[in-house]
Design an enzyme around this catalytic site. Structure first.
Site, PDB file in Angstrom:
ATOM      1  N   PRO A   2      42.706  44.974  36.172  1.00 40.52           N
ATOM      2  CA  PRO A   2      41.715  45.853  36.807  1.00 40.52           C
ATOM      3  C   PRO A   2      40.629  45.048  37.512  1.00 40.52           C
ATOM      4  O   PRO A   2      40.145  44.068  36.972  1.00 40.52           O
ATOM      5  CB  PRO A   2      41.117  46.640  35.646  1.00 40.52           C
ATOM      6  CG  PRO A   2      41.974  46.376  34.465  1.00 40.52           C
ATOM      7  CD  PRO A   2      42.730  45.111  34.724  1.00 40.52           C
ATOM      8  N   GLU A   3      40.271  45.447  38.707  1.00 43.38           N
ATOM      9  CA  GLU A   3      39.150  44.827  39.409  1.00 43.38           C
ATOM     10  C   GLU A   3      37.983  45.810  39.384  1.00 43.38           C
ATOM     11  O   GLU A   3      38.087  46.898  38.828  1.00 43.38           O
ATOM     12  CB  GLU A   3      39.564  44.454  40.829  1.00 43.38           C
ATOM     13  CG  GLU A   3      40.654  43.379  40.802  1.00 43.38           C
ATOM     14  CD  GLU A   3      40.568  42.404  41.967  1.00 43.38           C
ATOM     15  OE1 GLU A   3      39.458  42.096  42.419  1.00 43.38           O
ATOM     16  OE2 GLU A   3      41.625  41.953  42.418  1.00 43.38           O
ATOM     17  N   LYS A  61      32.900  43.394  35.807  1.00 44.94           N
ATOM     18  CA  LYS A  61      34.015  44.091  35.184  1.00 44.94           C
ATOM     19  C   LYS A  61      33.736  44.449  33.726  1.00 44.94           C
ATOM     20  O   LYS A  61      34.640  44.884  33.022  1.00 44.94           O
ATOM     21  CB  LYS A  61      35.272  43.235  35.270  1.00 44.94           C
ATOM     22  CG  LYS A  61      35.731  43.002  36.700  1.00 44.94           C
ATOM     23  CD  LYS A  61      37.132  42.440  36.667  1.00 44.94           C
ATOM     24  CE  LYS A  61      37.362  41.488  37.802  1.00 44.94           C
ATOM     25  NZ  LYS A  61      38.652  40.813  37.642  1.00 44.94           N
ATOM     26  N   ARG A 266      46.674  31.122  41.033  1.00 45.07           N
ATOM     27  CA  ARG A 266      47.041  32.434  41.560  1.00 45.07           C
ATOM     28  C   ARG A 266      47.494  32.243  43.000  1.00 45.07           C
ATOM     29  O   ARG A 266      47.909  31.163  43.373  1.00 45.07           O
ATOM     30  CB  ARG A 266      45.851  33.392  41.456  1.00 45.07           C
ATOM     31  CG  ARG A 266      45.582  33.781  40.009  1.00 45.07           C
ATOM     32  CD  ARG A 266      44.427  34.730  39.892  1.00 45.07           C
ATOM     33  NE  ARG A 266      43.150  34.027  39.943  1.00 45.07           N
ATOM     34  CZ  ARG A 266      41.976  34.619  39.851  1.00 45.07           C
ATOM     35  NH1 ARG A 266      41.908  35.931  39.741  1.00 45.07           N
ATOM     36  NH2 ARG A 266      40.874  33.934  39.883  1.00 45.07           N
TER      37      ARG A 266
END
Ligand SMILES: [Zn+2]
Length: 298
Positions: A2-3, A61, A266
């Protein structure tokens, strides 16, 4: 993973469903999500039982739910965490970890398959838990300081993408939104902060706000089938991504194939034409010398 927009969607959902209802019981089904509460799961349940969530707040977050005691319950969704609101008696989710039975017959459920996320008690943390003091505001926060952000970027020798992911400078911009914002601003993520113009930094900040606001309007992205919002509904912003996950697809502005490079374990996605890499200048010089009109893509 989730961002920020997904976490904001969850925050809004919690605000709409769990405030002002007494916590009648807390059941910790797996100890790992409450590992940061050092007195242990039984104590975690005991201190929360009988209390009431009074608000739902967020920084980056991280979510926290202030309690009527002045403490707060701090939460992080990690890779796969979900906050679900269910009716009492609804079937348990496979990865249900913590259940809060609320007055009025609803339950707040923390569901997390991989358990990188978790819940903890932040003593006296109703306003801002001490654990979050080092986390900068996010660009959707009304109190975000644009001028200070521009100054900090232009004092840094790091690449602009790395700066966007630095939670002590700006929070909540994850890998996906950083790539999308850089594409919108036509900047390559390896461009050094201290070599950017003020206008470039302002542009990338505006672009980050634009993609995050668009994602919010659509319930967030969902790359991970594990992620659902507070009511169990998946986001669908992924259909509108311009570069992230689009390797080989044509850039919607210029038609050049989107490229992927590795970045801090990433990936980074960018359009090599709209966002020329700073390390590509040698190749461009070669193209000019030989007089050919072939775009430098390697
Ligand atoms: Zn392009």
């Amino acid at each position: 993973m989730p961002e920020l927009p997904e976490v904001e969607v969850v925050r809004r959902g919690l605000e709409g469903h769990v405030l002002d209802r007494r916590i009648e019981a807390v059941e910790v089904l797996h100890p790992r999500p409450v590992r940061r509460h050092l007195p242990g799961p039984a104590d975690f349940a005991a201190v929360l039982t009988g209390r009431t969530f009074t608000a739902a707040r967020r920084r980056g977050k991280y979510l926290w739910l202030p309690l009527d005691s002045g403490d707060a319950m701090l939460g992080h969704l990690g890779m796969s965490g979900q906050m679900l609101v269910q009716s009492r008696g609804a079937a348990d989710e496979r990865h249900l970890r913590v259940r809060f039975a609320l007055a009025g017959g609803t339950e707040l459920r923390f569901v997390d398959q991989r358990m990188f996320g978790g819940l903890s008690l932040a003593p006296g943390g109703a306003e801002l838990p001490a654990e979050l003091l080092h986390i900068a505001r996010d660009p959707l926060d009304p109190e975000f300081d644009d001028a200070e952000f521009v100054r900090r970027v232009r004092r840094s020798a790091s690449g602009i993408k790395r700066i966007l992911l630095n939670q002590s400078v700006i929070s909540g911009v994850g890998n996906i939104y950083a790539d999308e914002a850089l594409w919108l601003a036509r900047l390559h993520g390896d461009r050094r902060g201290d070599r950017l113009r003020v206008a470039d930094v302002e542009l990338v900040l505006a672009a980050a706000r634009q993609v995050m606001t668009a994602a919010l309007g659509q319930g967030g992205t969902s790359f991970d089938a594990l992620y659902v919002n507070v009511n169990g509904e998946s986001g669908y912003f992924d259909r509108s991504l311009e570069v992230y996950g689009q390797e080989g697809e044509p850039c919607s502005r210029c038609g050049t194939a989107v490229r992927r490079t590795s970045f801090m374990n990433r990936s980074s996605f960018f359009c090599p034409t709209c966002q020329p890499p700073p390390w590509g200048s040698t190749q461009r010089a070669t193209v000019r010398r030989t007089g050919t009109n072939v775009p430098a893509t390697r």
